[in-house]
Enzyme design. Sequence first.
Site, PDB file in Angstrom:
ATOM      1  N   SER A   1      -9.522  -0.147   7.684  1.00 45.06           N
ATOM      2  CA  SER A   1      -8.940  -0.153   6.171  1.00 45.06           C
ATOM      3  C   SER A   1      -8.341  -1.278   5.598  1.00 45.06           C
ATOM      4  O   SER A   1      -8.069  -1.215   4.525  1.00 45.06           O
ATOM      5  CB  SER A   1      -7.931   0.905   6.154  1.00 45.06           C
ATOM      6  OG  SER A   1      -8.326   2.118   5.959  1.00 45.06           O
TER       7      SER A   1
ATOM      8  N   SER B   1      -9.502   2.146   3.651  1.00 48.07           N
ATOM      9  CA  SER B   1      -8.760   2.822   2.399  1.00 48.07           C
ATOM     10  C   SER B   1      -7.896   1.731   1.661  1.00 48.07           C
ATOM     11  O   SER B   1      -7.266   2.230   0.682  1.00 48.07           O
ATOM     12  CB  SER B   1      -8.000   3.831   3.207  1.00 48.07           C
ATOM     13  OG  SER B   1      -7.033   3.135   4.027  1.00 48.07           O
TER      14      SER B   1
ATOM     15  N   LYS C   1       0.968  -1.309   0.027  1.00 47.96           N
ATOM     16  CA  LYS C   1      -0.114  -0.062   0.019  1.00 47.96           C
ATOM     17  C   LYS C   1       0.764   1.286  -0.011  1.00 47.96           C
ATOM     18  O   LYS C   1       1.999   1.318   0.607  1.00 47.96           O
ATOM     19  CB  LYS C   1      -0.755   0.043   1.358  1.00 47.96           C
ATOM     20  CG  LYS C   1      -1.881   1.131   1.500  1.00 47.96           C
ATOM     21  CD  LYS C   1      -2.619   0.818   2.586  1.00 47.96           C
ATOM     22  CE  LYS C   1      -3.827   2.100   2.745  1.00 47.96           C
ATOM     23  NZ  LYS C   1      -4.542   1.892   3.915  1.00 47.96           N
TER      24      LYS C   1
HETATM   25  N1  GLN Z   1     -12.833   4.492   7.084  1.00 51.30           N
HETATM   26  C1  GLN Z   1     -11.936   4.876   7.987  1.00 51.30           C
HETATM   27  C2  GLN Z   1     -11.381   6.219   8.196  1.00 51.30           C
HETATM   28  O1  GLN Z   1     -11.944   6.806   6.967  1.00 51.30           O
HETATM   29  C3  GLN Z   1     -10.768   4.036   8.201  1.00 51.30           C
HETATM   30  C4  GLN Z   1      -9.441   4.145   7.385  1.00 51.30           C
HETATM   31  C5  GLN Z   1      -8.280   3.473   7.974  1.00 51.30           C
HETATM   32  O2  GLN Z   1      -8.539   2.364   8.830  1.00 51.30           O
HETATM   33  N2  GLN Z   1      -7.407   3.899   7.458  1.00 51.30           N
HETATM   34  O3  GLN Z   1     -10.759   6.833   8.904  1.00 51.30           O
END
Ligand code: GLN
Length: 447
Positions: free
Chosen positions: A151, A127, A52
């Site tokens: 994420s 994400s 990532k």
């Molecule tokens: N959807 C969550 C956020 O936007 C989780 C994102 C993540 O785990 N990086 O913060």
Amino acid sequence: VEHYLQNIKQKAQLNAFLETFDEEAFAQADAVDQKLANGTAGKLAGMVIGIKDVLAYKGHSLQASSQILNGFKSLYTAPAVQRLLEADAIIIGRQNCDEFAMGASNENSSFGNVLNADAEDRVPGGSSGGSAVAVQADLCLASIGSDTGGSVRQPASFCGVVGLKPTYSRISRYGLIAYASSFDQIGFITKSVEDAALLLEVTAGPDGMDSTASQREVPAYSELLQADKKYKIGYIRDCFESEGLDAEVKNAILNVKDMLKEAGHDVEPVEFPYLDYMVPSYYILTTAEASSNLGRFDGVKYGFRSDNATDLTSLYKKTRAEGFGPEVQRRIVLGTFVLSADYYDAYYTKAQKVRRLIKEKTDELLQAYDFLILPTAPTTAFKLGENTANPLAMYLADIFTVQASLAGVPAISIPVGRDTNGMSIGLQLMTRSFEEPQLLAFSNYIM
Ligand code: GLN
């Protein structure tokens, strides 16, 4: 390597990879071949892994899918990535994600949306959307990502693959671009639980560059995958009664619950009274931490610098206004607000107290039960654009994943079925901190 590079090219429309490292990957593959021939190959020999775009890999671009890091190259390799290489994994490329890992649909990347390979008009989740699609569409064997509030788990659920978020602090965060440091955790997206166990085994453990990384010994997770006892399992009743939970998702998870009961496990409903407070406390605390962490991107130290600046203040303002996308700007503003002198106690301090309550209640339940089971997400993969107009609706979709993040406990998402549209449904399991061996063994048993 050839196979995967070809797939990445053929399925370029999915937009899962930002770039591939062809030459290096082939060189790594040749080195592994030699080691295999002379019997010195490491545990991950030949595993082709994507990273990532939040993990440092020396000499390669690192942008968190943001324009503010345009042109920035890593000066060192994150220990988590370094340990993969030392175990003879092959790093094939850099994967698309939501900008600074902020999002749940991969629609916040400055490099464009990632498409779900099961239905290209649907989101892959986020994400780590690129990382999940890469495994789903056979563009690499496994992906390494980050999970701050879901994420890794939520995109795994949307793409029908396995997503593991280990205990907070289990893997060094050095070389992981910070979003919300008291939540950020490196995790894995894989086809099987066994692969997740192997990757954890290789990457976990102390690191001199991250004093928060746990000193605890690292078990041989991949050799402990036999679940040979009857467990006590709690299913959080409030989750199943929550409005917004899709009926097909609910039924699929309740079916697994019934199967586990029939198989002789002790399955009971449990109460968790803080469901309504989870998303608000998560977003107050993570935006606060993000506003502080992202302060370093000022046009002076890293990557992009606005050409339109006339003095130092306008350099900061213009660089940040041009470099950060709308969701990142929204969160910086929110986080700065909740940390401001007049509102600090009303929001930030209060959210810290709520986090403590959530953690204590979660730990208390996990003393009584080996596992808590719940859906990973309230719905399956939704249509592109469906939630973009309403950030709050997007935040609420994190309701089931943020508990483990607020509490710091390990959690995993495993695929357990599909809805009538053919989209994958993920079951989430949580367990006590550092009890990944039983989490992995039991997930392996269910899959
Ligand atoms: N959807 C969550 C956020 O936007 C989780 C994102 C993540 O785990 N990086 O913060």
